[in-house]
Motif scaffolding. Structure first.
Motif, PDB file in Angstrom:
ATOM      1  N   UNK A 109     -26.722 -78.859  48.208  1.00 20.23           N
ATOM      2  CA  UNK A 109     -25.354 -78.463  48.560  1.00 20.23           C
ATOM      3  C   UNK A 109     -24.333 -79.099  47.629  1.00 20.23           C
ATOM      4  N   UNK A 110     -24.555 -80.367  47.249  1.00 15.99           N
ATOM      5  CA  UNK A 110     -23.614 -81.041  46.361  1.00 15.99           C
ATOM      6  C   UNK A 110     -24.340 -81.525  45.113  1.00 15.99           C
ATOM      7  N   UNK A 111     -23.929 -81.000  43.971  1.00 16.94           N
ATOM      8  CA  UNK A 111     -24.438 -81.430  42.680  1.00 16.94           C
ATOM      9  C   UNK A 111     -23.429 -82.394  42.066  1.00 16.94           C
ATOM     10  N   UNK A 112     -23.934 -83.517  41.576  1.00 16.49           N
ATOM     11  CA  UNK A 112     -23.119 -84.415  40.765  1.00 16.49           C
ATOM     12  C   UNK A 112     -23.855 -84.602  39.445  1.00 16.49           C
ATOM     13  N   UNK A 113     -23.199 -84.261  38.360  1.00 17.40           N
ATOM     14  CA  UNK A 113     -23.891 -84.137  37.075  1.00 17.40           C
ATOM     15  C   UNK A 113     -23.063 -84.823  35.998  1.00 17.40           C
ATOM     16  N   UNK A 114     -23.652 -85.802  35.326  1.00 14.81           N
ATOM     17  CA  UNK A 114     -22.965 -86.501  34.239  1.00 14.81           C
ATOM     18  C   UNK A 114     -23.697 -86.247  32.930  1.00 14.81           C
ATOM     19  N   UNK A 222     -27.475 -85.654  40.200  1.00 18.10           N
ATOM     20  CA  UNK A 222     -27.722 -86.036  41.587  1.00 18.10           C
ATOM     21  C   UNK A 222     -27.784 -84.777  42.454  1.00 18.10           C
ATOM     22  N   UNK A 223     -28.854 -84.668  43.223  1.00 19.47           N
ATOM     23  CA  UNK A 223     -29.034 -83.562  44.151  1.00 19.47           C
ATOM     24  C   UNK A 223     -28.795 -84.094  45.559  1.00 19.47           C
ATOM     25  N   UNK A 238     -37.753 -88.728  38.231  1.00 19.99           N
ATOM     26  CA  UNK A 238     -37.292 -88.217  39.523  1.00 19.99           C
ATOM     27  C   UNK A 238     -37.160 -89.412  40.456  1.00 19.99           C
ATOM     28  N   UNK A 239     -35.946 -89.800  40.767  1.00 22.52           N
ATOM     29  CA  UNK A 239     -35.676 -91.024  41.519  1.00 22.52           C
ATOM     30  C   UNK A 239     -35.273 -90.678  42.942  1.00 22.52           C
ATOM     31  N   UNK A 247     -27.072 -96.727  43.461  1.00 22.92           N
ATOM     32  CA  UNK A 247     -26.535 -97.187  42.189  1.00 22.92           C
ATOM     33  C   UNK A 247     -25.974 -96.027  41.366  1.00 22.92           C
ATOM     34  N   UNK A 248     -26.705 -94.917  41.349  1.00 22.40           N
ATOM     35  CA  UNK A 248     -26.213 -93.754  40.613  1.00 22.40           C
ATOM     36  C   UNK A 248     -24.950 -93.196  41.259  1.00 22.40           C
TER      37      UNK A 248
END
Length: 279
Positions: A109-114, A222-223, A238-239, A247-248
């Motif tokens: 539902x929420x992607x956080x991508x750096x 981040x998934x 894959x963490x 931390x991420x």
């Protein structure tokens, strides 16, 4: 072997060493009971070797710790899943990796991508994606399925327009300047980013080039709060350990505070476009 995987093996080794000591056994004694060389005990306990699931069962049996067996086996499986060599992932070409991403992304539902160097994969136009995947095929010397890989990457982008997914992308300004393909390809990509800025469920931001260093970073995705993917040169991590995900999340939050949004992000993209168009 990545430092993250090595640290996970070390933590597991410390747990197993504690079980052995609690059972009153020396390493030599446990090795004799298990029918192993004593060097195997030290390699496992110091994180130099990942035990198999059978190793865990034997260890728990002779240390009278059968109640710890399920959790320890789950930990071993987690370590094995953390590290996937690119050659193994890409052995049939690039399409397989893209298709695997579609399933994972559909559940998020929420992607956080750096991204510090390149534009995030699901924001690529076909020409930029083709240039990236062509370099991957050449570098890793894998089967050339370029057309299929590009097609699958384009299919991934449908998630930007469907469902209730939300996206937060952060790029370093360098990602706007790293030349992929040629000038025409780069102009097409930056024009695409200007369009992406108007999508209602997408937050697209840029960290200006002269921003002060605050956060230790690398590329990551981040998934939700359940999984982080980190791409290294040799492998993808894959963490899923909550303390590492935290931390991420902390890093992403700090990066988001350094990034600019809206018109300020648009200005940086237009600045990069102007440089390209001026030659």
């Amino acid at each position: 072997m990545s430092s993250t995987v090595y640290q996970a093996r070390e933590v597991l080794g410390h747990r197993l060493r504690d079980l052995r000591k609690d059972a009153g056994l020396t390493g030599v004694q446990l090795a004799a009971l298990a029918g192993w060389r004593s060097s195997k005990i030290s390699k496992i306990e110091y994180g130099k070797q990942t035990p198999t699931e059978d190793d865990i069962r034997i260890w728990c049996r002779y240390c009278n710790a059968q109640n710890q067996e399920p959790d320890l086996i789950a930990t071993v499986r987690h370590i094995e899943a953390m590290y996937v060599e690119w050659r193994r992932m890409l052995r049939t070409g690039t399409k397989r990796r893209q298709v695997a991403s579609i399933g994972l992304e559909a559940q998020t539902r929420l992607f956080r991508w750096y991204e510090p160097l390149l534009v995030p994969g699901i924001l690529h136009p076909a020409e930029y994606a083709e240039a990236i995947l062509a370099r991957i095929i050449d570098f890793y010397e894998i089967p050339d399925d370029l057309d299929a890989g590009v097609t699958s990457r384009m299919e991934r982008q449908q998630i930007l327009y469907r469902g209730d997914h939300r996206f937060h992308f952060i790029m370093a300004e360098q990602a706007l300047l790293t030349v992929v393909g040629n000038t025409g390809v780069m102009i097409g990509q930056l024009d695409r980013l200007l369009t992406i800025l108007s999508l209602p469920r997408v937050r697209l931001s840029v960290i200006p080039a002269h921003t002060a260093y605050q956060v230790p970073t690398n590329q990551f995705i981040m998934f939700d709060d359940r999984l982080v993917h980190v791409e290294t040169i040799s492998a993808e991590l894959a963490i899923s350990q909550p303390r590492e995900i935290a931390l991420y999340s902390k890093a992403f939050q700090q990066l988001s505070q350094q990034a600019v949004y809206g018109q300020a992000a648009r200005d940086l993209i237009n600045k990069a476009l102007a440089l390209l168009r001026s030659g």
